[in-house]
Design a protein around this motif. Sequence first.
Motif, PDB file in Angstrom:
ATOM      1  N   LEU A 300       0.829  -1.195   0.000  1.00 11.62           N
ATOM      2  CA  LEU A 300       0.000   0.000   0.000  1.00 11.62           C
ATOM      3  C   LEU A 300       0.866   1.248   0.000  1.00 11.62           C
ATOM      4  O   LEU A 300       1.888   1.298   0.675  1.00 11.62           O
ATOM      5  N   SER A 301       0.422   2.253  -0.730  1.00 12.77           N
ATOM      6  CA  SER A 301       1.080   3.553  -0.729  1.00 12.77           C
ATOM      7  C   SER A 301       0.050   4.608  -0.361  1.00 12.77           C
ATOM      8  O   SER A 301      -0.689   5.085  -1.232  1.00 12.77           O
ATOM      9  N   PRO A 302      -0.070   4.982   0.928  1.00 15.70           N
ATOM     10  CA  PRO A 302      -1.084   5.963   1.339  1.00 15.70           C
ATOM     11  C   PRO A 302      -0.866   7.314   0.678  1.00 15.70           C
ATOM     12  O   PRO A 302       0.258   7.798   0.560  1.00 15.70           O
ATOM     13  N   MET A 303      -1.999   7.950   0.271  1.00 15.29           N
ATOM     14  CA  MET A 303      -1.925   9.212  -0.434  1.00 15.29           C
ATOM     15  C   MET A 303      -2.606  10.355   0.315  1.00 15.29           C
ATOM     16  O   MET A 303      -2.139  11.480   0.288  1.00 15.29           O
ATOM     17  N   THR A 304      -3.742  10.084   0.953  1.00 11.78           N
ATOM     18  CA  THR A 304      -4.461  11.141   1.648  1.00 11.78           C
ATOM     19  C   THR A 304      -5.442  10.508   2.621  1.00 11.78           C
ATOM     20  O   THR A 304      -5.531   9.278   2.727  1.00 11.78           O
ATOM     21  N   ILE A 305      -6.178  11.356   3.373  1.00  9.11           N
ATOM     22  CA  ILE A 305      -7.257  10.901   4.240  1.00  9.11           C
ATOM     23  C   ILE A 305      -8.546  11.559   3.755  1.00  9.11           C
ATOM     24  O   ILE A 305      -8.613  12.774   3.615  1.00  9.11           O
ATOM     25  N   TRP A 306      -9.552  10.729   3.479  1.00  9.33           N
ATOM     26  CA  TRP A 306     -10.824  11.204   2.947  1.00  9.33           C
ATOM     27  C   TRP A 306     -11.952  10.620   3.781  1.00  9.33           C
ATOM     28  O   TRP A 306     -12.029   9.411   3.955  1.00  9.33           O
ATOM     29  N   ARG A 307     -12.809  11.502   4.335  1.00 10.66           N
ATOM     30  CA  ARG A 307     -13.905  11.070   5.199  1.00 10.66           C
ATOM     31  C   ARG A 307     -13.368  10.181   6.322  1.00 10.66           C
ATOM     32  O   ARG A 307     -13.962   9.176   6.695  1.00 10.66           O
ATOM     33  N   ASN A 308     -12.220  10.586   6.856  1.00 10.59           N
ATOM     34  CA  ASN A 308     -11.532   9.902   7.960  1.00 10.59           C
ATOM     35  C   ASN A 308     -11.119   8.479   7.623  1.00 10.59           C
ATOM     36  O   ASN A 308     -10.927   7.640   8.519  1.00 10.59           O
ATOM     37  N   GLU A 309     -10.940   8.183   6.340  1.00 10.53           N
ATOM     38  CA  GLU A 309     -10.387   6.908   5.906  1.00 10.53           C
ATOM     39  C   GLU A 309      -9.090   7.156   5.142  1.00 10.53           C
ATOM     40  O   GLU A 309      -8.975   8.124   4.396  1.00 10.53           O
ATOM     41  N   ILE A 310      -8.116   6.287   5.348  1.00 10.71           N
ATOM     42  CA  ILE A 310      -6.837   6.412   4.658  1.00 10.71           C
ATOM     43  C   ILE A 310      -6.989   5.865   3.242  1.00 10.71           C
ATOM     44  O   ILE A 310      -7.414   4.726   3.038  1.00 10.71           O
ATOM     45  N   VAL A 311      -6.661   6.695   2.255  1.00 12.74           N
ATOM     46  CA  VAL A 311      -6.769   6.313   0.850  1.00 12.74           C
ATOM     47  C   VAL A 311      -5.375   5.972   0.333  1.00 12.74           C
ATOM     48  O   VAL A 311      -4.443   6.766   0.460  1.00 12.74           O
TER      49      VAL A 311
END
Length: 366
Positions: A300-311
């Motif tokens: 996994l390569s995390p990019m951002t947090i959206w609606r309190n979920e890690i994308v």
Amino acid sequence: MDGDFPFLPPEIIRNILKRLPVKSLMRFQCVSRGWRILFKTESFISDHLDHSNHQNPCLLVKDFEIEDDPSNMYCLDSEMQVWEFQNPPWLGYLKQGRILGSSNGLLCVKHDASPHFLLVWNPAIREVRVVPETNIGKDGFYNLIEFGFSPIINDYKIVIGYFPFDHADVSTVQVYSLRSGSWKEKKIRLIDTGGVTSPGVTVNGVMFCWGYKYGEDGFENVIVSFDLAVEEFTVTPAPQLHKHSGFAVYEEKLALVSWMIEDSTHSVIDLWVMEEGVGASGEIWSWTKKYSINPYPCFLSPMTIWRNEIVSFSIGKPESAVVFLNPTTKKTWKFAIGKYGFKEWIFNYAESLVPVGGMISSTNFL
């Protein structure tokens, strides 16, 4: 009552209008002169943006450049519907350019090979501003370039800086203000750091990015903040992180998503949140590890947090995908966004009426 002319109080009309998508509001400008003026007032733009941010936050996804893809940019809305940007302005520029940042519906786009080095673009109202050239950007000598918004001064700024890795006492920073439409150069001295790099994130008017401190054992990561209102830098220590880390926003606070790969097949992800401290004002900063997710069975390569979920990007078998990971429940799910497996970048995005003071690429919103 029977025979009375239908009537709604202005405050109710305004409350209804602020909930509508930008495309509808652009159409409704022709309803009356009052509505056209209303949609351009700062108070209505702010109310509409606040509703858009909280009720319909979107995720902007950009694929790598593909010849048969007209825009290679997509949006995932809160209803989990994917829509593609249609006929964006400066199509060739945007397709080959890189999105530096997203703030309140505005995108800052960089293109090193173009004479127009930077653009500020509002896709919803199809308005573009060409940013004047600056010597740092023109010559290509920079290692910090960020875009963000300060609610204190109600202004959007682009910050470009050159921080040489040679213990130089003075570094050059240029700041572009969208409100003034001009660049300002500053000579600054960063104590206890040898360099600053992008990418970063802006939280509550403070821009954060990575810096490197010289030590006896080599380089040590530090966090460099730049207060957009007072235009001052501050250097603070970073928590103990995994090899890879990126900035994000979690519950309106500065966050760090830190990850590593175990045995080339599993990912370990930590989420750190800053509980205290706001930029250059000198408060004590306190970091808390909120969640630790271990292990996830792929790279996994995390990019951002959206609606309190890690994308994150998921790269590998059975296929590349965008993975959403809930740090509270530790549940994950995948979603297909765009036409191609690997994504170039992901940003938080919300439609807005915020003007950029530039040219309108098209007036046909119908």
